[in-house]
Write a protein that holds these residues in place. Structure first.
Motif, mmCIF file in Angstrom:
data_model
loop_
_atom_site.group_PDB
_atom_site.id
_atom_site.type_symbol
_atom_site.label_atom_id
_atom_site.label_comp_id
_atom_site.label_asym_id
_atom_site.label_seq_id
_atom_site.Cartn_x
_atom_site.Cartn_y
_atom_site.Cartn_z
ATOM 1 N N VAL A 131 19.911 61.745 26.152
ATOM 2 C CA VAL A 131 19.304 60.513 26.664
ATOM 3 C C VAL A 131 17.815 60.516 26.320
ATOM 4 O O VAL A 131 17.145 61.541 26.461
ATOM 5 C CB VAL A 131 19.503 60.422 28.200
ATOM 6 C CG1 VAL A 131 18.753 59.230 28.775
ATOM 7 C CG2 VAL A 131 20.993 60.328 28.524
ATOM 8 N N PRO A 132 17.261 59.406 25.849
ATOM 9 C CA PRO A 132 15.822 59.359 25.531
ATOM 10 C C PRO A 132 14.966 59.715 26.748
ATOM 11 O O PRO A 132 15.309 59.384 27.890
ATOM 12 C CB PRO A 132 15.603 57.901 25.105
ATOM 13 C CG PRO A 132 16.941 57.453 24.614
ATOM 14 C CD PRO A 132 17.942 58.144 25.484
ATOM 15 N N ALA A 133 13.867 60.377 26.503
ATOM 16 C CA ALA A 133 13.004 60.867 27.576
ATOM 17 C C ALA A 133 12.613 59.757 28.539
ATOM 18 O O ALA A 133 12.240 58.653 28.126
ATOM 19 C CB ALA A 133 11.750 61.504 26.981
ATOM 20 N N GLY A 134 12.722 60.041 29.825
ATOM 21 C CA GLY A 134 12.297 59.105 30.859
ATOM 22 C C GLY A 134 13.248 57.964 31.139
ATOM 23 O O GLY A 134 12.916 57.084 31.940
ATOM 24 N N GLN A 135 14.439 57.966 30.523
ATOM 25 C CA GLN A 135 15.357 56.829 30.686
ATOM 26 C C GLN A 135 16.638 57.158 31.452
ATOM 27 O O GLN A 135 17.509 56.304 31.599
ATOM 28 C CB GLN A 135 15.720 56.264 29.310
ATOM 29 C CG GLN A 135 14.538 55.656 28.569
ATOM 30 C CD GLN A 135 14.944 55.027 27.248
ATOM 31 O OE1 GLN A 135 16.077 54.543 27.092
ATOM 32 N NE2 GLN A 135 14.029 55.030 26.285
ATOM 33 N N ALA A 136 16.774 58.360 31.955
ATOM 34 C CA ALA A 136 18.014 58.763 32.616
ATOM 35 C C ALA A 136 18.296 57.907 33.854
ATOM 36 O O ALA A 136 17.390 57.613 34.644
ATOM 37 C CB ALA A 136 17.939 60.229 33.021
ATOM 38 N N THR A 137 19.552 57.510 34.021
ATOM 39 C CA THR A 137 19.964 56.755 35.198
ATOM 40 C C THR A 137 21.128 57.480 35.882
ATOM 41 O O THR A 137 21.913 58.178 35.238
ATOM 42 C CB THR A 137 20.410 55.325 34.850
ATOM 43 O OG1 THR A 137 21.499 55.384 33.909
ATOM 44 C CG2 THR A 137 19.259 54.528 34.251
ATOM 45 N N ILE A 138 21.208 57.285 37.186
ATOM 46 C CA ILE A 138 22.279 57.859 37.993
ATOM 47 C C ILE A 138 22.911 56.726 38.792
ATOM 48 O O ILE A 138 22.204 55.910 39.391
ATOM 49 C CB ILE A 138 21.743 58.956 38.933
ATOM 50 C CG1 ILE A 138 21.238 60.147 38.100
ATOM 51 C CG2 ILE A 138 22.815 59.405 39.930
ATOM 52 C CD1 ILE A 138 20.564 61.235 38.918
ATOM 53 N N VAL A 139 24.239 56.662 38.794
ATOM 54 C CA VAL A 139 24.959 55.626 39.537
ATOM 55 C C VAL A 139 25.344 56.182 40.906
ATOM 56 O O VAL A 139 25.873 57.297 41.015
ATOM 57 C CB VAL A 139 26.210 55.158 38.783
ATOM 58 C CG1 VAL A 139 26.923 54.052 39.565
ATOM 59 C CG2 VAL A 139 25.832 54.655 37.384
ATOM 60 N N VAL A 140 25.062 55.405 41.947
ATOM 61 C CA VAL A 140 25.379 55.781 43.325
ATOM 62 C C VAL A 140 26.160 54.644 43.980
ATOM 63 O O VAL A 140 26.324 53.575 43.387
ATOM 64 C CB VAL A 140 24.093 56.083 44.128
ATOM 65 C CG1 VAL A 140 23.341 57.265 43.522
ATOM 66 C CG2 VAL A 140 23.193 54.853 44.187
ATOM 67 N N ALA A 141 26.618 54.866 45.207
ATOM 68 C CA ALA A 141 27.432 53.861 45.899
ATOM 69 C C ALA A 141 26.677 53.245 47.061
ATOM 70 O O ALA A 141 25.857 53.904 47.712
ATOM 71 C CB ALA A 141 28.718 54.495 46.404
ATOM 72 N N ASP A 142 26.967 51.988 47.336
ATOM 73 C CA ASP A 142 26.383 51.380 48.525
ATOM 74 C C ASP A 142 26.977 52.046 49.772
ATOM 75 O O ASP A 142 28.068 52.608 49.741
ATOM 76 C CB ASP A 142 26.606 49.867 48.558
ATOM 77 C CG ASP A 142 28.063 49.452 48.658
ATOM 78 O OD1 ASP A 142 28.956 50.332 48.571
ATOM 79 O OD2 ASP A 142 28.332 48.261 48.823
ATOM 80 N N GLY A 143 26.218 52.018 50.854
ATOM 81 C CA GLY A 143 26.649 52.700 52.058
ATOM 82 C C GLY A 143 26.455 54.199 52.012
ATOM 83 O O GLY A 143 26.889 54.915 52.914
ATOM 84 N N ASN A 144 25.781 54.678 50.964
ATOM 85 C CA ASN A 144 25.612 56.123 50.800
ATOM 86 C C ASN A 144 24.652 56.709 51.830
ATOM 87 O O ASN A 144 23.778 56.019 52.359
ATOM 88 C CB ASN A 144 25.128 56.449 49.383
ATOM 89 C CG ASN A 144 23.679 56.021 49.149
ATOM 90 O OD1 ASN A 144 22.729 56.659 49.609
ATOM 91 N ND2 ASN A 144 23.499 54.918 48.415
ATOM 92 N N PHE A 145 24.832 57.988 52.099
ATOM 93 C CA PHE A 145 23.826 58.762 52.819
ATOM 94 C C PHE A 145 23.766 60.145 52.186
ATOM 95 O O PHE A 145 24.691 60.947 52.311
ATOM 96 C CB PHE A 145 24.139 58.892 54.307
ATOM 97 C CG PHE A 145 23.054 59.649 55.034
ATOM 98 C CD1 PHE A 145 21.906 58.994 55.435
ATOM 99 C CD2 PHE A 145 23.165 61.007 55.267
ATOM 100 C CE1 PHE A 145 20.878 59.689 56.073
ATOM 101 C CE2 PHE A 145 22.147 61.706 55.896
ATOM 102 C CZ PHE A 145 21.002 61.048 56.303
ATOM 103 N N HIS A 146 22.639 60.417 51.510
ATOM 104 C CA HIS A 146 22.450 61.705 50.846
ATOM 105 C C HIS A 146 21.225 62.445 51.364
ATOM 106 O O HIS A 146 20.893 63.515 50.852
ATOM 107 C CB HIS A 146 22.328 61.506 49.334
ATOM 108 C CG HIS A 146 23.538 60.894 48.698
ATOM 109 N ND1 HIS A 146 24.710 61.595 48.487
ATOM 110 C CD2 HIS A 146 23.767 59.636 48.235
ATOM 111 C CE1 HIS A 146 25.603 60.796 47.913
ATOM 112 N NE2 HIS A 146 25.056 59.607 47.749
ATOM 113 N N GLY A 147 20.540 61.895 52.362
ATOM 114 C CA GLY A 147 19.334 62.531 52.884
ATOM 115 C C GLY A 147 18.229 61.514 53.085
ATOM 116 O O GLY A 147 18.452 60.305 52.952
ATOM 117 N N ARG A 148 17.029 62.010 53.401
ATOM 118 C CA ARG A 148 15.936 61.103 53.751
ATOM 119 C C ARG A 148 14.630 61.389 53.012
ATOM 120 O O ARG A 148 13.562 61.002 53.476
ATOM 121 C CB ARG A 148 15.695 61.154 55.260
ATOM 122 C CG ARG A 148 16.904 60.727 56.089
ATOM 123 C CD ARG A 148 16.545 60.599 57.552
ATOM 124 N NE ARG A 148 17.702 60.388 58.404
ATOM 125 C CZ ARG A 148 18.275 59.213 58.637
ATOM 126 N NH1 ARG A 148 17.794 58.122 58.062
ATOM 127 N NH2 ARG A 148 19.308 59.122 59.440
#
Length: 403
Positions: A131-148
Motif C-alpha cells: 500500500v502506498p505510504a500514508g494511505q492504509a485504511t482499516i474497515v470497522v463495523a458500526d456499533g463497535n467498541f474497541h476501547g477509548r
C-alpha cells in the motif's frame, strides 16, 4: 455491622469527591470477593453477573491464579522488556499454541492491544501488501467498541464515546455490522485490515448472522486483507468456545486478547498472529514498559493452562444453554429480546417498564450485580465458575424485578 446509611453513602461520596466522573457506578462499595460472589463494606453479599466485563471469567481470587501471583510476587515483578525474564517464554509459547499462532506480543490493556493490532496491520500493509505510504485504511463495523483511546474513538459510532475528543484519526471506514455486501464494497487496494468483534459486547451482546464471520474470512483472503478479531470480551471461554470465532470454524489473522487473560489480578493483553504478520515489527518500533512483565506472565500462563483443559469452555456452553432458555422464558413478561452465546447475554427490557439503569439498581437491591448499556439493555456475564443454582437465583431476581 455499621448501618448502610452511615457506611456506603459516605464511601460513595468520598469517591465522587476525589475522582473524575468518567463512570456512573451502582451504589455498591465492594470490600471482598470470592468465586462468583462479592461482599460490600456493610457485609452484604451480591452475585456478580458482570465479572469485570469478562475480566473475571475464572471468578474472584481463583486459587490457581492467586497462588501463581503470590509465588511470583516473592521473586520478581518487573524487569521491562530491556531484559528477558524466566516467565516470558512460557507465557508467549502457551498462549500462541492456544491460539494456533506462531507469535505473541504481550501488552497490558485491551485498548493497548487494539492499538498494537492497528499499527501492525498498517505496517504489514506498507511492507508486505505494498500500500502506498500514508494511505492504509482499516474497515470497522458500526456499533463497535474497541476501547477509548483517541485513535479508537475516532471510528466509534457511539456519540458519548466520540464527541468532543477530536480531531479524529483518519484511515478508517465504517460499515454495517453483519452486512457482507457493505464490507465487500468498502474494501479496496488501500485496505490493510478488517477489525471486528465476533460478538459485539458493549452494543448489547450482538451476535452476527450465521455465515457472516466465514464470509468476512473469505473476503479478507480473496482481497489480501488481514482479518483482525477483537476477542477481548468474547474470547477465553466466555461464549462456550475458547474464542467466539470458533463457533463458525473461523481463524482470523490476528487475535486481540485481554481482560480474562489477566485472571482478574493484573491487566494483561496480547496480540497473537503468525510470523508473516507480527514479524513486520523490529526493535524500537513498538513497546510497553509493563507489557509482558513477570507478574503478568506468571498469571497469564496459569490462565492459559486453565483454558487448555477445556473445562471452562464446557461450563460456559452447558450453563449458558440453561441461562438462555430461562431468559427466553421471560420474553413477553418484561423482556423483549435475548441475545448471546455461552455465559454471555444481552437482554432488552420493555422500555415502557424501566431503563436498563433502573433494572440494574433494582437487581442490586436484590443481591445481583449486572450492567446496563444503551437504554433498556442490560448485560449478563457471570464468572464461568458460577453454579447452576446461582444462575437460577439470578434469573429469579430478574423476573421479580420485571414483575
Amino acid at each position: 455491622m455499621v448501618d448502610d446509611m452511615l457506611r456506603t453513602p459516605d464511601a460513595i461520596r468520598e469517591a465522587e469527591r476525589w475522582t473524575a466522573h468518567n463512570y456512573h457506578p451502582l451504589p455498591v462499595v465492594v470490600a471482598a470477593a470470592n468465586g462468583a460472589w462479592v461482599t460490600d463494606i456493610d457485609g452484604r453479599r451480591y452475585l456478580d453477573c458482570l465479572a469485570g466485563y469478562s475480566a473475571l471469567n475464572f471468578g474472584h481470587r481463583h486459587p490457581a491464579l492467586i497462588s501463581a501471583a503470590h509465588a511470583q510476587l516473592d521473586r520478581l515483578t518487573l524487569t521491562s522488556r530491556a531484559f528477558v525474564h524466566d516467565q516470558f517464554a512460557d507465557f508467549c509459547r502457551e498462549l500462541a499454541l492456544l491460539a494456533g499462532k506462531e507469535l505473541v506480543l504481550p501488552m497490558n490493556t485491551g485498548a493497548e492491544a487494539v492499538e498494537t493490532a492497528i499499527k501492525v496491520a498498517r505496517k504489514w500493509g506498507y511492507q508486505v501488501k505494498g500500500v502506498p505510504a500514508g494511505q492504509a485504511t482499516i474497515v470497522v463495523a458500526d456499533g463497535n467498541f474497541h476501547g477509548r483511546t483517541t485513535t479508537i474513538v475516532s471510528f466509534s459510532t457511539d456519540a458519548q464515546a466520540r464527541d468532543d475528543f477530536g480531531p479524529y484519526t483518519p484511515g478508517f471506514r465504517i460499515v454495517a455490522y453483519g452486512d457482507l455486501a457493505a464490507l465487500a464494497e468498502a474494501i479496496d487496494e488501500t485496505t490493510v485490515a478488517v477489525l471486528l468483534e465476533p460478538i459485539q459486547g458493549e452494543q448489547g451482546v450482538v451476535v452476527p448472522p450465521a455465515g457472516y464471520l466465514p464470509g468476512v474470512r473469505r473476503l479478507c483472503t480473496e482481497r489480501d486483507v488481514l482479518f483482525v478479531a477483537d476477542e477481548i470480551q468474547s474470547g477465553l471461554g466466555r461464549t462456550g468456545e475458547t474464542f467466539a470465532c470458533d463457533h463458525e470454524g473461523v481463524r482470523p489473522d490476528m487475535y486481540v486478547l485481554g481482560k480474562a487473560l489477566g485472571g482478574g489480578i493484573v491487566p494483561v493483553s496480547a496480540v497473537a498472529a503468525d510470523r508473516a504478520v507480527l514479524g513486520v515489527l523490529r526493535p524500537g518500533e513498538h513497546g510497553s514498559t509493563f507489557g509482558g512483565n513477570p507478574l503478568a506472565c506468571a498469571v497469564g500462563t496459569q490462565v492459559v493452562r486453565l483454558l487448555a483443559t477445556g473445562e471452562y469452555q464446557r461450563r460456559s456452553a452447558e450453563l449458558g444453554a440453561g441461562l438462555h432458555e430461562s431468559l427466553r422464558a421471560l420474553i413477553g413478561q418484561g423482556l423483549v429480546a435475548v441475545r448471546g452465546r455461552g455465559l454471555w447475554a444481552g437482554i432488552d427490557i420493555d422500555p415502557a417498564l424501566m431503563t436498563g439503569r433502573q433494572a440494574c439498581e433494582r437487581l442490586a437491591a436484590r443481591g445481583v450485580l449486572a450492567k446496563d448499556t444503551h437504554g433498556s439493555t442490560i448485560r449478563l456475564a457471570p464468572p464461568l465458575v458460577i453454579e447452576a443454582d446461582e444462575l437460577s437465583y439470578a434469573v429469579d431476581q430478574l423476573a421479580a424485578v420485571l414483575n
